[in-house]
Design a protein around this motif. Structure first.
Motif, PDB file in Angstrom:
ATOM      1  N   ASP A   3      -3.385   5.717   4.752  1.00 34.56           N
ATOM      2  CA  ASP A   3      -4.739   6.146   4.392  1.00 34.56           C
ATOM      3  C   ASP A   3      -5.305   5.270   3.271  1.00 34.56           C
ATOM      4  O   ASP A   3      -6.497   4.925   3.282  1.00 34.56           O
ATOM      5  CB  ASP A   3      -4.741   7.617   3.947  1.00 34.56           C
ATOM      6  CG  ASP A   3      -4.456   8.560   5.107  1.00 34.56           C
ATOM      7  OD1 ASP A   3      -4.749   8.170   6.257  1.00 34.56           O
ATOM      8  OD2 ASP A   3      -3.949   9.664   4.861  1.00 34.56           O
ATOM      9  N   GLU A   4      -4.461   4.929   2.315  1.00 35.66           N
ATOM     10  CA  GLU A   4      -4.908   4.069   1.227  1.00 35.66           C
ATOM     11  C   GLU A   4      -5.294   2.688   1.781  1.00 35.66           C
ATOM     12  O   GLU A   4      -6.302   2.098   1.380  1.00 35.66           O
ATOM     13  CB  GLU A   4      -3.800   3.924   0.190  1.00 35.66           C
ATOM     14  CG  GLU A   4      -4.227   3.108  -1.032  1.00 35.66           C
ATOM     15  CD  GLU A   4      -3.091   2.924  -2.007  1.00 35.66           C
ATOM     16  OE1 GLU A   4      -3.274   3.246  -3.187  1.00 35.66           O
ATOM     17  OE2 GLU A   4      -2.009   2.452  -1.567  1.00 35.66           O
ATOM     18  N   PHE A   5      -4.465   2.195   2.710  1.00 40.73           N
ATOM     19  CA  PHE A   5      -4.798   0.912   3.341  1.00 40.73           C
ATOM     20  C   PHE A   5      -6.116   1.008   4.092  1.00 40.73           C
ATOM     21  O   PHE A   5      -6.967   0.112   3.997  1.00 40.73           O
ATOM     22  CB  PHE A   5      -3.683   0.482   4.303  1.00 40.73           C
ATOM     23  CG  PHE A   5      -4.111  -0.640   5.224  1.00 40.73           C
ATOM     24  CD1 PHE A   5      -4.218  -1.942   4.749  1.00 40.73           C
ATOM     25  CD2 PHE A   5      -4.443  -0.381   6.551  1.00 40.73           C
ATOM     26  CE1 PHE A   5      -4.638  -2.967   5.593  1.00 40.73           C
ATOM     27  CE2 PHE A   5      -4.866  -1.398   7.389  1.00 40.73           C
ATOM     28  CZ  PHE A   5      -4.955  -2.706   6.918  1.00 40.73           C
ATOM     29  N   SER A  12      -3.650  -5.957  -6.924  1.00 43.43           N
ATOM     30  CA  SER A  12      -4.902  -6.055  -6.166  1.00 43.43           C
ATOM     31  C   SER A  12      -4.950  -7.337  -5.352  1.00 43.43           C
ATOM     32  O   SER A  12      -5.473  -7.368  -4.230  1.00 43.43           O
ATOM     33  CB  SER A  12      -6.100  -5.985  -7.118  1.00 43.43           C
ATOM     34  OG  SER A  12      -6.111  -7.110  -7.991  1.00 43.43           O
ATOM     35  N   ARG A  56      -2.782  -6.836  -2.322  1.00 43.91           N
ATOM     36  CA  ARG A  56      -3.461  -6.032  -1.303  1.00 43.91           C
ATOM     37  C   ARG A  56      -4.545  -6.839  -0.589  1.00 43.91           C
ATOM     38  O   ARG A  56      -4.756  -6.695   0.613  1.00 43.91           O
ATOM     39  CB  ARG A  56      -4.043  -4.778  -1.956  1.00 43.91           C
ATOM     40  CG  ARG A  56      -2.968  -3.796  -2.382  1.00 43.91           C
ATOM     41  CD  ARG A  56      -3.533  -2.550  -3.028  1.00 43.91           C
ATOM     42  NE  ARG A  56      -2.493  -1.544  -3.236  1.00 43.91           N
ATOM     43  CZ  ARG A  56      -2.706  -0.343  -3.750  1.00 43.91           C
ATOM     44  NH1 ARG A  56      -3.931   0.000  -4.129  1.00 43.91           N
ATOM     45  NH2 ARG A  56      -1.701   0.501  -3.885  1.00 43.91           N
ATOM     46  N   PHE A  58       0.854  -1.189   0.000  1.00 45.21           N
ATOM     47  CA  PHE A  58       0.000   0.000   0.000  1.00 45.21           C
ATOM     48  C   PHE A  58       0.888   1.237   0.000  1.00 45.21           C
ATOM     49  O   PHE A  58       1.942   1.262   0.648  1.00 45.21           O
ATOM     50  CB  PHE A  58      -0.922   0.025   1.219  1.00 45.21           C
ATOM     51  CG  PHE A  58      -2.053  -0.968   1.143  1.00 45.21           C
ATOM     52  CD1 PHE A  58      -3.242  -0.657   0.478  1.00 45.21           C
ATOM     53  CD2 PHE A  58      -1.934  -2.219   1.722  1.00 45.21           C
ATOM     54  CE1 PHE A  58      -4.275  -1.563   0.407  1.00 45.21           C
ATOM     55  CE2 PHE A  58      -2.969  -3.144   1.662  1.00 45.21           C
ATOM     56  CZ  PHE A  58      -4.146  -2.822   1.000  1.00 45.21           C
ATOM     57  N   ASP A  59       0.460   2.259  -0.696  1.00 46.62           N
ATOM     58  CA  ASP A  59       1.266   3.468  -0.817  1.00 46.62           C
ATOM     59  C   ASP A  59       1.220   4.336   0.427  1.00 46.62           C
ATOM     60  O   ASP A  59       2.117   5.145   0.661  1.00 46.62           O
ATOM     61  CB  ASP A  59       0.800   4.285  -2.028  1.00 46.62           C
ATOM     62  CG  ASP A  59       1.015   3.526  -3.330  1.00 46.62           C
ATOM     63  OD1 ASP A  59       1.958   2.697  -3.382  1.00 46.62           O
ATOM     64  OD2 ASP A  59       0.237   3.741  -4.275  1.00 46.62           O
ATOM     65  N   SER A  60       0.146   4.205   1.220  1.00 44.40           N
ATOM     66  CA  SER A  60       0.035   5.005   2.439  1.00 44.40           C
ATOM     67  C   SER A  60      -0.920   4.309   3.400  1.00 44.40           C
ATOM     68  O   SER A  60      -1.693   3.424   3.018  1.00 44.40           O
ATOM     69  CB  SER A  60      -0.497   6.416   2.132  1.00 44.40           C
ATOM     70  OG  SER A  60      -1.858   6.344   1.720  1.00 44.40           O
ATOM     71  N   GLU A  63      -8.667   2.890   3.620  1.00 40.72           N
ATOM     72  CA  GLU A  63      -9.815   2.931   2.710  1.00 40.72           C
ATOM     73  C   GLU A  63     -10.154   1.530   2.212  1.00 40.72           C
ATOM     74  O   GLU A  63     -11.322   1.140   2.147  1.00 40.72           O
ATOM     75  CB  GLU A  63      -9.505   3.851   1.533  1.00 40.72           C
ATOM     76  CG  GLU A  63     -10.682   4.018   0.573  1.00 40.72           C
ATOM     77  CD  GLU A  63     -10.364   4.957  -0.585  1.00 40.72           C
ATOM     78  OE1 GLU A  63     -11.193   5.049  -1.507  1.00 40.72           O
ATOM     79  OE2 GLU A  63      -9.284   5.601  -0.551  1.00 40.72           O
ATOM     80  N   ALA A  64      -9.116   0.753   1.885  1.00 35.64           N
ATOM     81  CA  ALA A  64      -9.349  -0.609   1.394  1.00 35.64           C
ATOM     82  C   ALA A  64      -9.791  -1.536   2.518  1.00 35.64           C
ATOM     83  O   ALA A  64     -10.696  -2.360   2.342  1.00 35.64           O
ATOM     84  CB  ALA A  64      -8.073  -1.138   0.738  1.00 35.64           C
TER      85      ALA A  64
END
Length: 899
Positions: A605-607, A682, A685, A601-603, A609-610
């Motif tokens: 926050d991105e994690f 994907s 992740r 994950f890039d951040s 959200e997912a």
């Protein structure tokens, strides 16, 4: 807050950050009645057995309160309005003893001060020192609603005590009378049975002959361990079925020294096998003799005073009771009445606080009639309305309830609830809830209140009521309506009679309902030699020091893990190494998962959200992922069943085994392999989200046992506010969809192959850095597909190239094994030195063969077999069997190399 954890787990820092003070300030553990009454939440209430205000934390407290905390945290996370009611007990004798000791250091007695000033000293002491154990319990991390903390001497509790006394008195269940009670000559007070500690003691069993008054030259001999009480004898009793004394019943005997003529009587109480079968009856100094005297209308004489000194008229007055014992033995010998003296070991009651032998003492005291109360209290347990865990304590409870005696509730102390009874000038008793009411009833203000206070247990038997604000029979409030009856009581089995049974009685009498539904009896903690922990033995570790050295979570986890329901616990401080290692394992595994999160994950926050949208997608799961999900839900199913069955140590074992073995040793290893080979971002992740999802589920399941580390790691899963808590999150539930997945079982075959391949490498000494070949031959097409699909995992975890086939010949010089019908072959040529390995195996075969011959010779020796204990012989036979099995394996391995 950083996305990942610190490199090293520091329990000091974690426990400081998530202290009870933090949880309290955020109201995490507050329970409200309106959520039950208005919103329909299901209540779950736990009562804290109130520790003595004089107490400090012990390992017994740690086990008891950790178990309570597990129950309450689990139910809170299960969606119930969970209320844990805390409080402390005023501990009448213990507290008064402590304060009097302090005063004696200044050459002051309580009598110098008077009652009022002395009690002011006690309250001051309580305000300064009385909260120590609550601070220590907070360090343990327990999740009480501390707003509701109750002291048994608080006014609301005191009002309830007065109301209870008056009600029972007016209902004819409390009375004042002369009975034999436990008396402490040092504390100068009556004692309840639980304040008497039975200890083994060696005394002299003295055989004394009594001249028969009307038969010159004839005697009847008795055996006694208390010859000093001969001076108060009023009869000699024999069993009516004892033919030795049939012709003496009705005769008179002369009491030695005293010269009193007393009758020989017949009573079934007498044990024909003890001593001579004839028993001296001294009603004022033995409760059983008192009962005999009542049946035969005998007088009652006393020769031992309140201070343990003699008060007789025969020359012993003023002597200590034990000094008088030695002197009267000498005098009996001089008079010709002493037959013999034997050493006799028996259990003797000691005052818990003063550590002196308790004196059975005839005294006018206040009593509660117990039989009318006990009948209903026994009935609700027999009917299953209250359940005991373990259930075998029901028989103990039943025996006590069916043989119950009246309860002496008065104590000759100043600290405690003063008995609400007043005496007028004529000595008439007026019982009322206040002086003003007593004066109104008596028609005069010339009243003197009873000097005694009530037994400490008289306030604590009301604990399920008073902790919820009950003050009287018609009192009702929202807390009582919402949270009574309570659910689970966790307590030690040694107070089943003195507290558990009495709370049941009080609840049924005043609220017409049981006070709780389940009683969990804790284990007894012993040292590694099997001895009960005690300060005198110096074998009781200081829990605060243990927590400082190993961590509170480690202590909590360890002590529950080793405490099976209904069994004693052998505890040594070093055992907490186990809990600390597990906490470190949780920390390190979490760091590994978070590192993988950072890679895919890039951040954060991105994690987030997912992850907040994440649910396991069957179409995106590998065999290993399906397997771990199945194992996870199997774990949850077993976990919740263990809770329902009150198997608290099993919940720790269930989560420990899943996390350490399935999640860490297997799944995280496969995760690293799959992430390294996967190219679809994907899917990567999804795999990492699954790992976090499982980790969070484990943390929630562990939270009731290990609150600090789970709170810390949970806050690193997402960017959460400090006002949020894992304690308020939902407990994960088992899903049958995943436990029924065939992939759970198919991947298990992959695990078996990995384990067996590693074993073959170890047995034949194949170096770890050498690539081997592994041939898997299976007749089952589905199994071949599974092995082929997971070849990359097999390769990485075994260090072998993998070839899957339907069948074929065994390659020469191959190590082999069979697993569930599938054959494994590992060709050894080029991997090891055959000559060296053959030499090693032949040497080992020689050693084991020699050992087998020695064992066979030993077990064929008739002298050994006839004289050795059965368990020794069984042990030797077991060793022989294991050696023969090893011999077969070694020969098979040698055959592989010699083919």
């Amino acid at each position: 807050m950083s996305a990942n954890l610190e490199k090293t787990y520091n329990h000091h820092e974690v426990e400081r950050r998530w202290s009870s003070a933090h949880w309290e300030s955020e109201g995490i553990f507050d329970a409200e009645s309106f959520r039950v009454l208005d919103e329909g939440k299901v209540p779950y209430t736990v009562l804290m057995p109130p520790p003595n205000v004089t107490g400090s934390l012990t390992l017994g407290h740690v086990l008891n309160h950790t178990l309570q905390d597990i129950f309450i945290r689990y139910q809170r996370m299960s969606g119930k309005e969970a209320l844990w009611l805390p409080g402390t007990d005023h501990a009448g004798i213990a507290t008064q003893t402590v304060v009097e000791r302090k005063l004696r250091e200044k050459d002051i007695s309580r009598y110098d001060l008077g009652r009022k000033e002395f009690l002011e000293h006690v309250w001051k002491w309580r305000d300064v020192y009385g909260g120590l154990i609550l601070k220590q319990l907070r360090k343990l991390g327990i999740s009480c609603d501390w707003r509701r903390n109750l002291f048994t001497m608080d006014e609301s509790a005191s009002k309830a005590v007065r109301h209870t006394f008056v009600t029972l008195y007016r209902d004819g269940l409390i009375y004042r009378g002369k009975r034999i009670i436990n008396w402490c000559p040092v504390s100068q007070t009556a004692l309840s049975d639980e304040e008497v500690i039975m200890k083994p003691r060696k005394d002299k069993l003295v055989y004394v002959r009594y001249q028969l008054a009307k038969r010159p030259g004839e005697y009847i001999t008795v055996a006694t361990v208390r010859p000093e009480t001969i001076l108060a004898d009023v009869a000699i009793a024999v069993n009516p079925d004892d033919t030795r004394y049939a012709d003496l019943i009705g005769e008179l005997a002369i009491v030695p020294v005293a010269g009193r003529h007393v009758p020989v009587i017949a009573d079934d109480y007498v044990d024909k096998e003890f001593g001579t079968g004839a028993l001296k009856i001294t009603p004022a100094h033995d409760p059983n003799d008192f009962e005999v005297a009542g049946r035969h209308n005998l007088p009652i004489l006393s020769v031992v005073g309140r201070d343990g000194k003699m008060v007789d008229d025969f020359g012993y007055a003023g002597l200590d009771r034990f000094d008088a014992r030695e002197k009267i033995i000498e005098d009996l010998e001089k008079r010709g009445n002493l037959v013999k003296v034997e050493e006799y070991e028996h259990n003797v009651g000691y005052s818990e606080r003063a550590d002196v032998v308790v004196e059975p003492y005839l005294s006018e005291q206040w009593f509660v009639k117990m039989k009318p109360l006990a009948e209903k209290a026994l009935q609700v347990v027999n009917e299953g309305k209250i359940r005991f865990h373990p259930s075998h304590w029901i028989s103990t409870y039943r025996h006590w309830m069916e043989n119950i005696r009246d309860w002496c509730i008065s104590r000759q102390l100043w600290w405690g609830h003063r008995i609400p009874a007043w005496y007028d000038e004529d000595g008439k008793i007026w019982v009322a809830e206040s002086y003003e009411e007593a004066c109104h009833l008596a028609g005069t203000d010339k009243l003197i209140q009873d000097e005694d206070v009530l037994d400490t247990w008289f306030s604590s038997w009301l604990w399920p009521l008073t902790t919820l604000g009950w003050t009287g029979e018609h009192d009702d409030n929202e807390d009582l309506r919402a949270f009574y009856p309570t659910e689970t009581l966790v307590t030690a089995p040694d107070i089943i009679f003195f507290w558990v049974a009495r709370m049941i009685m009080a609840g049924l009498y005043f609220k017409h309902e049981v006070p709780f539904r389940d009683v969990y009896f804790t284990s007894i903690i012993r040292d590694m030699k099997g001895r009960k922990l005690s300060k005198s033995l110096g074998n009781s570790p200081d829990p605060l020091k243990v927590m400082d050295a190993y961590g509170t979570d480690a202590l909590r986890f360890t002590i529950v893990y080793i405490a099976p329901l209904g069994q004693d616990v052998l505890f040594g401080e070093e055992k907490c190494e186990f809990g600390r290692n597990f906490a470190t394992k949780i920390w390190n595994a979490s760091r590994l998962v978070f590192m993988q999160r950072e890679k895919v994950f890039d951040s954060i926050d991105e994690f987030a959200e997912a992850y907040l949208r994440f649910t396991p997608d069957p179409g995106s799961l590998s065999d290993a992922q399906r397997w771990i999900l199945g194992r996870y839900h199997e774990m949850l199913s077993s976990y919740h069943k263990a809770f329902a069955q009150f198997r608290m140590n099993d919940i720790t074992r269930i989560v420990y085994d899943f996390f350490r073995s399935d999640y860490c040793d297997w799944y995280l290893e496969t995760l690293k392999i799959e992430l390294a080979e996967e190219t679809d971002k994907s899917r990567k992740r999804h795999a990492v989200s699954l790992a976090v999802y499982l980790l969070e589920g484990v943390l929630k399941a562990l939270h009731p046992v290990m609150p600090f580390i789970t709170e810390e790691i949970w806050h690193h899963i997402l960017q959460r506010q400090t006002t949020e808590s894992i304690a308020l999150s939902a407990m994960p539930q088992s899903d049958e969809y995943w436990t029924g997945d065939e992939k759970v079982h198919s991947f298990a075959s992959v695990q078996k192959v990995v384990s067996e391949a590693r074993s073959l490498r170890a047995v034949f000494g194949v170096p770890h850095d050498m690539k081997a070949s592994l041939i898997i031959s299976s007749p089952d097409e589905s199994a071949r597909r599974t092995f082929a699909a997971n070849a990359h995992i097999l390769t990485q975890m075994t260090g072998c190239s993998v070839d899957v086939s339907e069948g074929g010949l065994r390659p020469p010089h191959s190590a082999s094994s069979v697993i569930d019908g599938d054959e494994l072959f590992m060709p050894l040529e080029g991997l090891i030195s055959f000559d060296k390995e053959i030499a090693r195996l032949e040497k080992e075969l020689e050693n084991v063969s020699s050992y087998v011959k020695r064992m066979e010779k030993k077990l064929s020796n008739k002298g050994f077999v006839d004289n050795a204990p059965a368990e020794v012989i069984e042990g030797e036979q077991r060793k022989l069997g294991e050696a023969k099995s090893n011999l077969e394996k070694l020969q098979a391995n040698l055959n592989v190399l010699c083919d």
